[in-house]
Design a protein around this motif. Sequence first.
Motif, short mmCIF file in Angstrom:
data_model
loop_
_atom_site.label_atom_id
_atom_site.label_comp_id
_atom_site.label_asym_id
_atom_site.label_seq_id
_atom_site.Cartn_x
_atom_site.Cartn_y
_atom_site.Cartn_z
N ALA A 89 -5.62 -7.40 4.28
CA ALA A 89 -6.25 -6.26 3.60
C ALA A 89 -6.61 -6.63 2.16
O ALA A 89 -7.67 -6.27 1.66
N GLU A 90 -5.73 -7.39 1.49
CA GLU A 90 -6.02 -7.85 0.12
C GLU A 90 -7.25 -8.76 0.13
O GLU A 90 -8.12 -8.64 -0.74
N GLU A 91 -7.32 -9.64 1.10
CA GLU A 91 -8.45 -10.56 1.20
C GLU A 91 -9.76 -9.81 1.44
O GLU A 91 -10.81 -10.23 0.97
N ARG A 92 -9.70 -8.70 2.16
CA ARG A 92 -10.89 -7.88 2.40
C ARG A 92 -11.23 -7.01 1.20
O ARG A 92 -12.26 -6.35 1.17
N GLY B 188 -3.53 -2.21 -11.74
CA GLY B 188 -3.36 -2.99 -12.96
C GLY B 188 -2.52 -2.32 -14.03
O GLY B 188 -2.29 -2.89 -15.08
N LYS B 189 -2.08 -1.11 -13.78
CA LYS B 189 -1.26 -0.38 -14.74
C LYS B 189 0.20 -0.43 -14.28
O LYS B 189 0.48 -0.53 -13.10
N PHE C 218 -7.68 -3.06 -1.55
CA PHE C 218 -6.82 -2.49 -2.59
C PHE C 218 -7.49 -2.49 -3.96
O PHE C 218 -6.88 -2.13 -4.96
N GLU C 219 -8.74 -2.90 -4.02
CA GLU C 219 -9.43 -3.07 -5.30
C GLU C 219 -9.66 -1.77 -6.06
O GLU C 219 -9.64 -1.76 -7.28
N ASP C 220 -9.94 -0.67 -5.37
CA ASP C 220 -10.32 0.56 -6.07
C ASP C 220 -9.21 1.62 -6.06
O ASP C 220 -9.48 2.81 -6.20
N LEU C 221 -7.98 1.19 -5.95
CA LEU C 221 -6.88 2.16 -5.95
C LEU C 221 -6.65 2.70 -7.35
O LEU C 221 -6.74 1.95 -8.33
#
Length: 133
Positions: free
Chosen positions: A22-25, A35-36, A28-31
């Motif tokens: 899922a990370e590779e796809r 980064g916080k 999780f980029e727009d959660l």
Amino acid sequence: MTDRKPVGMPFESWIDRQIREAEERGEFEDLPGRGKPLPGEGRPLDEMWWIKQKVESEGLSMPLPPTLALRKDADEALAQARGARSETEARKIVEEINERIRKAIRTGLPGPPLNLMPFDVEQIVSEWRQARR
């Protein structure tokens, strides 16, 4: 929908693989919060954190039990008496909260123990006078 776990594969390996894929796809980029730091990180664990968070996020308020509300009112009354404009006003504020405290002691209130006694009016008024000198 996720795939079913293959027979004989341990759950941990199966879950780790699904997360990695899922990370590779980029799933999780727009959660939100990416980064916080996690909220509350570094603070002691509060077992009721999720209830408090839900109440806050929904804008709900929970009324205090009557005994705790009276304790809060008593603290506020003392602060008001100490900041009163006149000795008469300070005396009146303390006498009013004392009457509520006496009534609660006589009749009892639901909630945790009250643990509150009427205030010494003369002492509060004396403190009020000394603060004005």
